[in-house]
Design a protein around this motif. Structure first.
Motif, PDB file in Angstrom:
ATOM      1  N   ASP A 165       0.851  -1.203   0.000  1.00  0.00           N
ATOM      2  CA  ASP A 165       0.000   0.000   0.000  1.00  0.00           C
ATOM      3  C   ASP A 165       0.886   1.253   0.000  1.00  0.00           C
ATOM      4  N   ASN A 166       1.909   1.262   0.865  1.00  0.00           N
ATOM      5  CA  ASN A 166       2.825   2.415   0.904  1.00  0.00           C
ATOM      6  C   ASN A 166       3.591   2.537  -0.404  1.00  0.00           C
ATOM      7  N   ALA A 167       4.079   1.377  -0.892  1.00  0.00           N
ATOM      8  CA  ALA A 167       4.891   1.416  -2.118  1.00  0.00           C
ATOM      9  C   ALA A 167       4.067   2.010  -3.265  1.00  0.00           C
ATOM     10  N   LYS A 183       1.380   3.971  -2.925  1.00  0.00           N
ATOM     11  CA  LYS A 183       1.035   5.361  -2.576  1.00  0.00           C
ATOM     12  C   LYS A 183       2.178   6.315  -2.889  1.00  0.00           C
ATOM     13  N   PHE A 184       3.414   5.871  -2.623  1.00  0.00           N
ATOM     14  CA  PHE A 184       4.549   6.794  -2.779  1.00  0.00           C
ATOM     15  C   PHE A 184       5.302   6.591  -4.098  1.00  0.00           C
ATOM     16  N   SER A 185       4.675   5.847  -5.051  1.00  0.00           N
ATOM     17  CA  SER A 185       5.294   5.668  -6.377  1.00  0.00           C
ATOM     18  C   SER A 185       4.647   6.636  -7.362  1.00  0.00           C
ATOM     19  N   ARG A 236      10.102  -3.514  -2.843  1.00  0.00           N
ATOM     20  CA  ARG A 236      10.952  -2.410  -3.334  1.00  0.00           C
ATOM     21  C   ARG A 236      10.144  -1.502  -4.257  1.00  0.00           C
ATOM     22  N   ASP A 237      10.222  -0.189  -3.986  1.00  0.00           N
ATOM     23  CA  ASP A 237       9.575   0.756  -4.925  1.00  0.00           C
ATOM     24  C   ASP A 237      10.603   1.750  -5.434  1.00  0.00           C
ATOM     25  N   HIS A 238      10.210   2.517  -6.437  1.00  0.00           N
ATOM     26  CA  HIS A 238      11.118   3.515  -7.021  1.00  0.00           C
ATOM     27  C   HIS A 238      10.453   4.880  -6.915  1.00  0.00           C
ATOM     28  N   GLY A 290      10.936   7.997  -1.883  1.00  0.00           N
ATOM     29  CA  GLY A 290      12.008   7.721  -0.910  1.00  0.00           C
ATOM     30  C   GLY A 290      11.764   8.420   0.424  1.00  0.00           C
ATOM     31  N   ILE A 291      12.627   8.126   1.399  1.00  0.00           N
ATOM     32  CA  ILE A 291      12.456   8.670   2.764  1.00  0.00           C
ATOM     33  C   ILE A 291      13.771   9.324   3.183  1.00  0.00           C
ATOM     34  N   PRO A 292      13.722  10.548   3.729  1.00  0.00           N
ATOM     35  CA  PRO A 292      14.966  11.171   4.190  1.00  0.00           C
ATOM     36  C   PRO A 292      15.639  10.305   5.256  1.00  0.00           C
ATOM     37  N   GLN A 352       4.035  10.258  10.439  1.00  0.00           N
ATOM     38  CA  GLN A 352       4.128  10.426   8.987  1.00  0.00           C
ATOM     39  C   GLN A 352       5.213  11.449   8.707  1.00  0.00           C
ATOM     40  N   VAL A 353       6.001  11.174   7.676  1.00  0.00           N
ATOM     41  CA  VAL A 353       7.098  12.091   7.355  1.00  0.00           C
ATOM     42  C   VAL A 353       6.514  13.414   6.863  1.00  0.00           C
ATOM     43  N   ASP A 354       7.048  14.493   7.365  1.00  0.00           N
ATOM     44  CA  ASP A 354       6.730  15.864   6.960  1.00  0.00           C
ATOM     45  C   ASP A 354       5.379  16.029   6.253  1.00  0.00           C
ATOM     46  N   THR A 410       4.660  16.852   2.404  1.00  0.00           N
ATOM     47  CA  THR A 410       4.795  15.895   1.297  1.00  0.00           C
ATOM     48  C   THR A 410       3.875  14.691   1.481  1.00  0.00           C
ATOM     49  N   THR A 411       4.117  13.899   2.554  1.00  0.00           N
ATOM     50  CA  THR A 411       3.402  12.622   2.608  1.00  0.00           C
ATOM     51  C   THR A 411       1.965  12.713   3.105  1.00  0.00           C
ATOM     52  N   ARG A 412       1.631  13.721   3.940  1.00  0.00           N
ATOM     53  CA  ARG A 412       0.227  13.828   4.385  1.00  0.00           C
ATOM     54  C   ARG A 412      -0.675  13.935   3.164  1.00  0.00           C
ATOM     55  N   GLY A 470      -3.467   8.255   4.368  1.00  0.00           N
ATOM     56  CA  GLY A 470      -2.863   7.239   5.259  1.00  0.00           C
ATOM     57  C   GLY A 470      -3.126   7.589   6.705  1.00  0.00           C
ATOM     58  N   THR A 471      -2.751   6.659   7.568  1.00  0.00           N
ATOM     59  CA  THR A 471      -3.070   6.836   8.987  1.00  0.00           C
ATOM     60  C   THR A 471      -1.821   6.888   9.867  1.00  0.00           C
ATOM     61  N   GLY A 472      -0.675   6.528   9.300  1.00  0.00           N
ATOM     62  CA  GLY A 472       0.551   6.510  10.111  1.00  0.00           C
ATOM     63  C   GLY A 472       0.614   5.297  11.025  1.00  0.00           C
ATOM     64  N   ILE A 473      -0.241   4.299  10.785  1.00  0.00           N
ATOM     65  CA  ILE A 473      -0.202   3.104  11.645  1.00  0.00           C
ATOM     66  C   ILE A 473       0.388   1.909  10.911  1.00  0.00           C
ATOM     67  N   GLY A 474       0.371   1.966   9.554  1.00  0.00           N
ATOM     68  CA  GLY A 474       0.775   0.807   8.751  1.00  0.00           C
ATOM     69  C   GLY A 474       2.111   0.214   9.174  1.00  0.00           C
TER      70      GLY A 474
HETATM   71  P1  ADP Z   1       0.812   5.768   6.410  1.00  0.00           P
HETATM   72  O1  ADP Z   1      -0.546   5.247   6.615  1.00  0.00           O
HETATM   73  O2  ADP Z   1       0.925   7.232   6.617  1.00  0.00           O
HETATM   74  O3  ADP Z   1       1.444   5.291   5.149  1.00  0.00           O
HETATM   75  P2  ADP Z   1       2.802   4.160   7.670  1.00  0.00           P
HETATM   76  O4  ADP Z   1       3.029   3.842   9.102  1.00  0.00           O
HETATM   77  O5  ADP Z   1       2.585   3.016   6.764  1.00  0.00           O
HETATM   78  O6  ADP Z   1       1.624   5.180   7.633  1.00  0.00           O
HETATM   79  O7  ADP Z   1       4.041   4.980   7.169  1.00  0.00           O
HETATM   80  C1  ADP Z   1       4.544   6.045   7.939  1.00  0.00           C
HETATM   81  C2  ADP Z   1       5.237   7.044   7.071  1.00  0.00           C
HETATM   82  O8  ADP Z   1       6.455   6.502   6.536  1.00  0.00           O
HETATM   83  C3  ADP Z   1       4.459   7.443   5.844  1.00  0.00           C
HETATM   84  O9  ADP Z   1       3.501   8.451   6.151  1.00  0.00           O
HETATM   85  C4  ADP Z   1       5.552   7.963   4.949  1.00  0.00           C
HETATM   86  O10 ADP Z   1       5.943   9.259   5.354  1.00  0.00           O
HETATM   87  C5  ADP Z   1       6.705   7.013   5.237  1.00  0.00           C
HETATM   88  N1  ADP Z   1       6.737   5.887   4.271  1.00  0.00           N
HETATM   89  C6  ADP Z   1       6.347   4.623   4.511  1.00  0.00           C
HETATM   90  N2  ADP Z   1       6.551   3.822   3.420  1.00  0.00           N
HETATM   91  C7  ADP Z   1       7.103   4.620   2.483  1.00  0.00           C
HETATM   92  C8  ADP Z   1       7.549   4.415   1.137  1.00  0.00           C
HETATM   93  N3  ADP Z   1       7.471   3.210   0.548  1.00  0.00           N
HETATM   94  N4  ADP Z   1       8.046   5.484   0.477  1.00  0.00           N
HETATM   95  C9  ADP Z   1       8.143   6.679   1.053  1.00  0.00           C
HETATM   96  N5  ADP Z   1       7.736   6.960   2.325  1.00  0.00           N
HETATM   97  C10 ADP Z   1       7.217   5.942   3.029  1.00  0.00           C
END
Ligand code: ADP
Length: 407
Positions: free
Chosen positions: A306-308, A310-312, A335-337, A340-342, A355-357, A360-362, A366-370
């Motif tokens: 789901d994250n891969a 979402k952030f692709s 693995r996604d392309h 990325g994450i700082p 959730q990172v900054d 960008t990612t909000r 998402g919920t920040g629990i995954g």
């Molecule tokens: P969310 O529901 O926000 O995705 P997660 O706990 O799964 O919550 O992830 C926490 C945070 O980690 C995300 O909000 C995002 O900032 C970062 N993150 C997780 N997976 C990735 C990814 N594949 N690429 C970039 N950032 C990611």
């Protein structure tokens, strides 16, 4: 020199004597002490004849050194010796807690109540009068060695029990720490959950309040959309929180890795828009099964996918990789392309609701629990989640599970 009574061999008595001992006679050592070498030889002969090991000493100081160095199971101790006499040696032995359990038999040719009282005062366990009767010697030595043998057994059991209690206490302490950890986690979850639920709930309530007095159809449609998206977030939050709780109950079984991965990919495709992203399974041939909680691991892969996704970028590619890490484990990675994450955020992303900054990612929802769920389940398998990521280039989340091999 001491004159011994004639020895009359009695096989039955001697067999009975041996059988009454808690361990074989040759595992007992008797220290014979006398300043007269002839007496030492004669007493040693009878002691050895009953099957015991014999140590010899010829004065009080030598006797004490032998007791300290060899810890015999019994001391046959002459009373009258130059230097430290039998009473002094006996007192020293009985005053030392490490040696006090060694029975001491005083051997004296001075009959009389005064001597016996002095011997008992010194802590002696028994008396033999010279000339020593060999049958009496054998019986007294046997009786005292029997008690000493039982005492040794008790001591060994006590040591064993103490070890077991120490080990159990450590296990209980560990379990208690774990429970405390879970309790902290529960409190943390409850605090965070109520805070996180409040925001979308308030958004739904506000939208509904505003809809009541609203006359413009455009405004009303915007409010309904806002209420809907807040309720979708609420629904997702509740689902993830439930999963977080379920992550603590696991059922381990042999699981085929390929099945697991395809199950997660199919479920993912069915549950969310793919935004043109392709998922490819890159699996080594003949992978061994792993010991795992099947449902838990499908959830782990779903969250990572789901994250891969979402952030692709739209049309991007994701690989789910599984290969042998070594003879005993299988490495599984998503693995996604994507964005990325700082590096500075890599330690934080596994915290619940993190959730990172926001800027960008909000924006990605998402919920920040995954990842908190992923961490909980993977650690429940005794493994660790690794993450390698470069901003702008993509991320790889991975973990290794114990393989079930034939050998
Ligand atoms: P969310 O529901 O926000 O995705 P997660 O706990 O799964 O919550 O992830 C926490 C945070 O980690 C995300 O909000 C995002 O900032 C970062 N993150 C997780 N997976 C990735 C990814 N594949 N690429 C970039 N950032 C990611």
């Amino acid at each position: 020199m001491v004159i011994m009574d004639a020895y009359s061999p009695n096989k039955e008595t001697s067999l009975l004597a041996a059988s009454a001992l808690p361990r074989p006679p040759d595992q007992f050592t008797v220290l014979v002490v006398d300043d007269d070498p002839d007496v030492v030889e004669v007493l040693s002969f009878f002691v050895a004849r009953d099957g015991y090991q014999v140590l010899k000493a010829y004065d009080g100081d030598e006797a004490l050194r032998a007791v300290q160095a060899h810890r015999p199971d019994l001391v046959l101790l002459d009373v009258r010796m130059p230097g430290a006499d039998g009473y002094a040696v006996c007192r020293c032995v009985k005053a030392n807690p490490k040696m006090a359990s060694i029975p001491v038999v005083l051997v004296t040719n001075v009959k009389g109540l005064g001597n016996e009282v002095a011997g008992l005062d010194a802590g002696a366990d028994d008396y033999l009068n010279k000339p020593v009767n060999n049958v009496e010697l054998s019986a007294r030595v046997r009786a005292l060695l029997r008690t000493k043998g039982l005492y040794d057994e008790l001591e060994a059991q006590k040591d064993h029990l103490e070890d077991a209690v120490r080990e159990r206490t450590a296990q209980l302490q560990e379990a208690l720490e774990k429970l405390k950890g879970l309790d902290r986690l529960k409190t943390e979850i409850i605090n965070n959950v109520s805070h996180e639920l409040r925001t979308p709930l308030t958004q739904v309530k506000n939208a509904v309040d505003l809809i009541e007095g609203c006359t413009s159809p455009d405004e009303m449609s915007a409010l309904v959309t806002a209420a809907k998206s807040a309720s979708v977030r609420l629904e997702r939050l509740v689902k993830n929180i439930t999963e977080l709780g379920a992550g603590l109950n696991m059922n381990f079984e042999p699981v085929a890795v390929a099945d697991l991965i395809y199950q997660a990919i199919v479920a993912m495709r069915a549950s969310r828009p793919m935004n043109g992203v392709q998922i490819e399974a890159v699996l080594e041939d003949d992978l061994p099964p792993v010991r795992a909680d099947r449902m838990g691991l499908v959830r782990v892969l779903q969250h990572l996918l789901d994250n891969a996704i979402k952030f692709s970028p739209s049309g991007g590619k994701i690989e789910v990789i599984a290969r042998r890490r070594d003879a005993g484990s299988v490495w599984i990675a998503v693995r996604d392309h994507g964005i990325g994450i700082p590096e500075t955020e890599l330690d934080n992303i596994f915290e619940q609701f993190y959730q990172v900054d926001g800027s960008t990612t909000r924006a990605y929802g998402g919920t920040g629990i995954g990842l908190a769920i992923v961490k909980l389940i993977v650690e429940g398998h005794g493994a660790r989640v690794e993450v390698a990521s470069k901003q702008g280039q993509g991320s790889t989340f991975s973990f290794s599970l114990p393989a079930i091999t034939d050998s």
